[in-house]
Design an enzyme around this catalytic site. Structure first.
Site: not given
Length: 557
Positions: A63, A96-97, A393
């Protein structure tokens, strides 16, 4: 004749580290690129995981936000990337990445222009307008899932959850978990406070042994003798929730009694016993079959309840008690006087079950039904921790999709489509701005390229195919096909993500890139920091000395 040398003007303290102008912008961009390189390989279904070992132990994660948080970055400009990853995590939960990669790529594209002496604000202006156009384009391409029947909606939401989970450690069981997540989110209905979905971790077993409780489940609490004699299963019981101790000793505090005759002592002891018996009696008379308390329920009370076929558990954690309260419709009581039926909760089935080597108390079939508990099983602790993060998530994504019910194709399809759209638009712009909008468009291609790199495909080859497909009509939904290494229609393959994820990611990445491009000086003063530290220490010591002297002086008088 030589000019007298101009004395150097000293403005700041010695040892102050200042770097200004173009070099500073370029160095900030390099720092951000280095941070993005750390999480670059975690993107997508074939992404690698990172093992971070710090003083708190070992964390294995995929994550982006978790990794960024644990990296403990000190570079001031690169910290901005950590912040956007965190904000993406709290706002949407996934992507998020993506957001870190996009921001770094926007800066990387701007770097050559900055080095050539283009003023940063020209780039920023173009980036802002390109960002707004990209978001408009996402909104145009988004497909609504409103107005479908519940079954259809469930399968659509499960597709979104599966897309999120496909890049995590538990991707092997993504269908299994996706349907579980959708059931949990739909169970809590419109009141979507996240803490109504509990996740309990039990080591042992396989991932497949995880299950969803439509209600509340928690580990058996610490219990006294007599606990085993209590019944462990009820149908439609009444549930009493308390926030008081049911123990003998609780009457002793804050009381002072003076006796003239030792014989009176017995009556006081009796009074204490009567008080606790009175409390227990009131609990029994309320008709409740299950008594739960946040504080301890002592051995006397446990035995008393066991004799009357009542189940009790003390020291239930605050959050579990709150979830029980909202699920069963009971209210937490701080006194046992006047317990009326309205404050008691109920559920269809209560039972105590063995899960792994733990005993779990499970309340299912709750009337208001607005809570769910996922019990996670798995081999290693780190593995279960990562599974919990992945489910978090997925839960966030499903919640978002329920609320803003529009989805876009994933797998880099939407990024390629926006990129094409912006390139076409750039041709109609006169002036330098054309070049900057073009590089913004080029930067968006980082997502499909990285997906290919992580899966070991030839990125140039796949991107060429994608560009060709998107240039033709009807190719807007084509993205990278992870299984074959070619391209495929993401929409038909059910690789979907909520439009919010993309909109937020583009917004945050553009903001961050503009922010970092607009900084042209960093002032860092190492000396003043240490001076503050010394002053604080001196203040502490001096203060202590004064107090001591003052105290002695007072006594002498």
């Amino acid at each position: 004749f030589r000019f007298p040398q101009q004395p150097q003007i000293i403005l700041l303290k010695e040892g102050t580290d200042t770097s200004q102008g173009r070099a500073q912008v370029v160095s900030n961009i390099s720092a951000c690129t280095a941070v993005a390189d750390t999480v670059r390989t975690t993107l997508g279904p074939r992404g690698m995981d990172k093992l971070i070992h710090d003083d708190k132990g070992t964390t294995i994660s995929n994550d982006g936000a978790t990794i960024m948080r644990l990296l403990d970055i000190v570079h001031p400009a690169a910290k901005i990337l950590v912040d956007i990853a965190k904000s993406q995590d709290s706002e949407v939960g996934d992507g998020t990445t993506t957001v870190v990669l996009l921001a770094a790529e926007f800066m990387k594209e701007a770097k050559p222009y900055v080095e050539d002496g283009v003023h940063c604000h020209n780039i920023i202006r173009s980036y802002r307008s390109a960002g707004n156009m990209a978001i408009e384009r996402v909104k145009e391409l988004a497909v609504s899932i409103e107005g479908k029947s519940l079954e259809e909606k469930k399968s659509l939401l499960a597709k979104c959850a599966a897309t999120t989970l496909s890049s995590k450690l538990i991707s092997g069981e993504k269908e299994f978990f996706a349907s579980m997540v959708v059931d949990a989110v739909l169970a809590i209905g419109h009141d979507d406070r996240l803490n109504l979905i509990g996740i309990k971790k039990v080591p042992g077993g396989t991932m497949r042994d995880s299950f969803l409780v439509n209600g509340v489940a928690f580990k058996k609490t610490f219990s006294y003798a007599g606990f085993e004699q209590q019944p462990k299963k009820f149908l439609n019981p009444k549930i009493l929730l308390l926030n008081i101790e049911l123990e003998l000793k609780s009457e002793k505090e804050n009381a002072e009694i003076r006796l003239s005759d030792p014989l009176q002592y017995q009556s006081i002891v009796d009074a204490e016993w009567n008080i606790i018996y009175d409390k227990l009696d009131k609990c029994v008379q309320s008709g409740a079959k299950i008594v739960l308390s946040r504080l301890a329920i002592g051995d006397l009370a446990t035995q008393y309840f066991a004799d009357r076929d009542i189940f009790c558990a003390g020291r239930v954690t605050e959050e579990d008690l709150q979830r029980l309260s909202s699920a069963t419709g009971g209210t937490v009581q701080t006194s046992v006087n006047n317990v009326i039926d309205e404050v008691l909760g109920t559920c269809e089935i209560f039972e105590e079950k063995q899960v792994g080597n733990e005993r779990f108390n499970i309340f299912s079939g709750c009337p208001s039904g607005q809570t769910a508990t996922i019990v996670l099983r798995g081999g290693a602790d780190q593995f279960i921790e990562e599974a919990e993060r992945s489910l978090h998530d997925a839960i966030m994504i499903v919640r978002r999709a329920v609320r803003n019910s529009t989805v876009v194709p994933g797998g880099g399809a939407i990024d390629m489509e926006i990129s094409k759209h912006l390139r076409l638009h750039a041709r109609s712009i006169a002036g330098k701005s054309q070049v900057f909008v073009n590089s913004f468009a080029k930067a968006l291609e980082v997502i499909p390229r990285q997906l290919c790199d992580n899966a070991g495909f030839d990125a140039t080859d796949v991107l060429n195919k994608l560009r060709q497909k998107h240039a033709a009509d009807g190719g807007a939904n084509y993205g990278v096909d992870i299984n074959t290494g070619g391209i495929a229609d993401s929409f038909a393959n059910f690789v979907w993500e909520p439009a919010v994820v993309k909109i937020n990611a583009i917004n945050a990445a553009t903001e961050a890139a503009c922010l970092i491009l607009s900084v042209d000086e960093t002032v860092k003063n190492p000396k003043s920091e240490s001076a503050q530290g010394d002053a604080a220490a001196m203040g502490g010591r001096g203060g202590g000395g004064m107090r001591g002297r003052g105290g002695r002086g007072m006594r002498r008088r």
